[in-house]
Design a protein around this motif. Structure first.
Motif, PDB file in Angstrom:
ATOM      1  N   THR A  50      39.290  46.212  49.279  1.00  0.00           N
ATOM      2  CA  THR A  50      38.359  46.914  48.396  1.00  0.00           C
ATOM      3  C   THR A  50      38.721  48.391  48.333  1.00  0.00           C
ATOM      4  O   THR A  50      38.861  49.055  49.368  1.00  0.00           O
ATOM      5  N   GLY A  79      35.071  50.379  45.958  1.00  0.00           N
ATOM      6  CA  GLY A  79      34.103  49.363  45.552  1.00  0.00           C
ATOM      7  C   GLY A  79      34.652  48.243  44.704  1.00  0.00           C
ATOM      8  O   GLY A  79      33.890  47.344  44.307  1.00  0.00           O
ATOM      9  N   VAL A 122      37.568  45.085  44.309  1.00  0.00           N
ATOM     10  CA  VAL A 122      38.545  44.263  45.015  1.00  0.00           C
ATOM     11  C   VAL A 122      39.886  44.367  44.300  1.00  0.00           C
ATOM     12  O   VAL A 122      39.983  44.149  43.085  1.00  0.00           O
ATOM     13  N   ARG A 123      40.919  44.705  45.069  1.00  0.00           N
ATOM     14  CA  ARG A 123      42.223  44.986  44.491  1.00  0.00           C
ATOM     15  C   ARG A 123      43.342  44.238  45.236  1.00  0.00           C
ATOM     16  O   ARG A 123      43.213  43.926  46.419  1.00  0.00           O
ATOM     17  N   ASP A 149      33.179  39.628  40.806  1.00  0.00           N
ATOM     18  CA  ASP A 149      33.552  40.895  41.439  1.00  0.00           C
ATOM     19  C   ASP A 149      33.863  40.768  42.924  1.00  0.00           C
ATOM     20  O   ASP A 149      34.198  41.758  43.570  1.00  0.00           O
ATOM     21  N   THR A 150      33.802  39.539  43.475  1.00  0.00           N
ATOM     22  CA  THR A 150      34.234  39.343  44.863  1.00  0.00           C
ATOM     23  C   THR A 150      35.727  39.062  44.962  1.00  0.00           C
ATOM     24  O   THR A 150      36.266  38.934  46.062  1.00  0.00           O
ATOM     25  N   SER A 172      37.252  46.674  35.995  1.00  0.00           N
ATOM     26  CA  SER A 172      37.856  46.312  37.290  1.00  0.00           C
ATOM     27  C   SER A 172      39.154  45.542  37.109  1.00  0.00           C
ATOM     28  O   SER A 172      39.445  44.602  37.848  1.00  0.00           O
TER      29      SER A 172
END
Length: 641
Positions: A324, A327, A329-330, A523-524, A586
């Motif tokens: 993360t 904020g 997740v990458r 988004d997780t 994102s």
């Protein structure tokens, strides 16, 4: 042919890329059948006439390389077989009547056959074992045979292999004769998508149409023999991480525990030496390694010594994981967010189908991607020769590796008239899982591989339960050092590291909007655009796959841009839109469709023959760099909408 629009060649002139020189071939005696001749394919490449009758002379297994070997590529003999029962009556000692180039797909012009529905085939050649190999075991190696291969040596069955994308070896020591010609006979069964067969085939089909292409049957990667001690190294699992830790398992033929020596070289300097046990994992460290990345693809030579067996390999030190950042997740490479930008790379060739005409040709595609600024390539539902992955390691191109799909987008009609998708039965699903394991085990030592893809767009994916959940866990256990994209596009049930959207033509990457064929952004997980673009630009007939069915399907392309200027303009808009999604939302990466045209598809950066480029290079370089800059800025600051 009202679909054909002439374009000015001057607008599309390909940039000159340096092509590496051919490597020296090992000496080998072939059965030379004078009748072999290239058959004119529907389209050629600049390398078609350079293939000759000694193709692919390079040593084919770069991560487990021995100094002694003999290349068996060249002109073999071939004949069509009547069916599966033919394997019970091998044509030992017979002239098979036709000549074929190995390696090649039987459907290709380079094969000299250019066949259709080549479901059952016989191949033969002869070879001699060098006298200085006396006292050693002899391994017969195949890079890939599509789909099932039964191997006979001197009239005796020596081995069997199933799986059209994977290498295999047969110990033929007890079958060969020193100082004599040895007969090698191979029976191949390749059902592709015939009958009730549901097997990994990628985009191959017996009835090509638009996005599904000419199949590849037969021996399509290099064949070679090599001498080894009775207890020899059979496989290396090799990984280096960002902290300098080398994780290695040295598998041996005898499957007993003994001691093995590993030496790591940085150029001519030894930087680590370690002894460890065979057939189980062990670790050691290299101090302050130079890390591998697309910007600095540093590689270290590795020598492994087991008794009299000595092999050369290599590794790169890097760590790929998810984390993360501000904020979001990458994907992380060596603890830093890396924006993964790739092309959808189909790996098809008009002269060779699955088999690139030469190594130079294969490298040319990758050099172009690197030159434009791509840092990743998505190898789309195909597996390449190992020299492809070595080239990615050397150039600094990350690889997202797909598992070849099962029966893509095909349906059958039931007795009641209902149409249902063709999906694997329980036994076929088990076989798919087995071959997925083979894929991971055979390729996981290449430093460039960043992620594994299990299912593409629901093709062959069972939805009455969610097999990708168990398969993802299995892949993670086999290779905990990579990310897993469990379902790229369509049926996403929460498995894996990516929340992956497909949308043509414009992107929907990590966004609060999505299309019917993808799931909402989760988004997780990593927000990713697994496919987008697909912009088409028709060209004149000399650069098209000259097949009327393919030509008739050109207007099925997602979008047709009348001129190359319009194509570049539209590409710029879509890349700008992706950049905006990186900045606002994102988005952590994307896959542009595609590297080259393929058959009836005209949406490549290059035409199918690789003679013309559509890309405005300076524009594309700037747009791709803009994606990386936006990602870097997003990593360092929180953007409010």
């Amino acid at each position: 042919m009202h679909l054909l629009r002439s374009v000015l060649v001057s607008l599309l002139t390909a940039s000159a890329l340096a092509l590496p020189g051919a490597e020296k071939q090992s000496s080998v005696k072939h059965r030379r059948a004078a009748g072999y001749a290239l058959k004119e394919p529907p389209l050629t490449t600049p390398w078609t006439d350079k293939v000759g009758t000694n193709p692919w002379p390079e040593y084919p297994r770069p991560q487990l390389q021995r100094s002694q070997w003999q290349n068996l590529n060249g002109v073999w003999q071939y004949q069509n077989a009547s069916g599966l029962d033919a394997v019970q009556s091998p044509p030992f000692g017979q002239d098979l009547g036709q000549e074929v180039l190995i390696p090649s797909c039987l459907e290709s012009g380079l094969s000299g056959i250019q066949g259709n529905y080549t479901l059952y085939s016989w191949f033969s050649t002869s070879f001699e074992v060098p006298s200085d190999w006396d006292g050693q075991n002899v391994l017969l190696n195949f890079g890939a045979v599509d789909y099932e291969a039964t191997v006979f040596v001197n009239g005796q069955k020596a081995g069997f292999h199933r799986g059209g994308y994977f290498k295999f070896s047969v110990d033929v020591t007890r079958f060969v004769k020193q100082g004599q010609k040895n007969e090698l006979l191979v029976f191949v069964h390749d059902p592709t998508d015939s009958g009730d067969y549901v097997i990994p085939i990628g985009k191959q089909t017996l009835e090509p149409s638009h996005i599904f292409y000419t199949p590849c049957s037969g021996i399509w990667q290099t064949v070679w023999i090599e001498p080894v001690p009775m207890n020899h190294i059979s496989r290396l699992d090799l990984d280096g991480n960002k902290d300098g830790q080398v994780n290695i398992t040295v598998h041996t033929a005898a499957n007993v525990s003994t001691s093995v020596q590993v030496v790591v070289h940085d150029g001519d300097h030894v930087v680590a030496t370690h002894r460890g046990p065979t057939n189980r994992p062990f670790q050691f460290k290299v101090v302050s390694p130079k890390l591998w990345s697309p910007n600095s693809p540093n590689l270290y030579k590795v020598t492994v010594i087991l008794g009299q067996d000595r092999v050369q390999s290599y590794t790169g030190f890097r760590t790929i994981e998810r984390g993360t950042v501000n904020g979001v997740v990458r994907p992380l490479l060596n603890d830093e967010f890396i924006f993964l930008f790739a092309t959808l790379d189909q790996g098809y060739w008009p002269d060779g189908i699955y088999t690139p005409p030469t190594k130079e040709a294969m490298v040319y595609d990758l050099q172009l991607l690197k030159k434009l600024g791509f840092n990743t390539v998505r190898k789309h539902i195909k597996v390449e020769p190992e020299l492809f992955y070595q080239t990615c390691d050397e150039l600094g191109l990350l690889v997202i590796q797909d598992m070849p799909a099962l029966r893509p987008s095909q349906s059958r009609t039931l007795a009641n008239g209902t149409s249902v998708p063709i999906l694997p039965d329980p036994a076929q699903q088990v076989e798919f899982g087995r071959q997925l394991e083979v894929l991971v085990n055979q390729l996981k030592s290449f430093p460039s591989i960043a992620a594994w893809v299990i299912y593409n767009e629901g093709w062959g994916q069972i939805t009455t339960y969610y097999p990708e959940i168990e398969l993802t866990a299995r892949v993670k256990q086999l290779d905990p050092t990579r990310l897993v994209d469990s379902t790229t596009g369509w049926y996403d049930h929460g498995a894996g590291d990516f929340s992956d959207n497909h949308h043509y033509a414009n992107p929907q990457c990590g966004t609060p909007f999505y299309s019917i064929n993808s799931s909402p952004y989760d988004d997780t997980r990593i927000g990713f655009q697994g496919e987008f673009g697909g912009l088409g630009n028709n060209v004149s007939i000399e650069h098209l796959w000259n097949n009327q069915n393919a030509i008739n399907s050109i207007n099925q392309t997602y979008e047709i841009d009348i001129t190359v200027e319009a194509w570049n303009y539209r590409s710029h808009l879509l890349l700008s839109e992706l950049k905006d999604q990186v900045t606002r939302f994102s988005c952590s990466g994307g896959v542009w469709t595609q590297t080259t045209d393929v058959e009836g598809e005209v949406n490549g950066l290059m035409t199918y023959d690789r003679r013309l480029q559509r890309v405005d290079e300076e524009q594309w370089k700037a747009d791709i760099q803009g994606l990386y800059d936006a990602a870097a800025a997003r990593s360092n600051a929180t953007v409010s909408l």
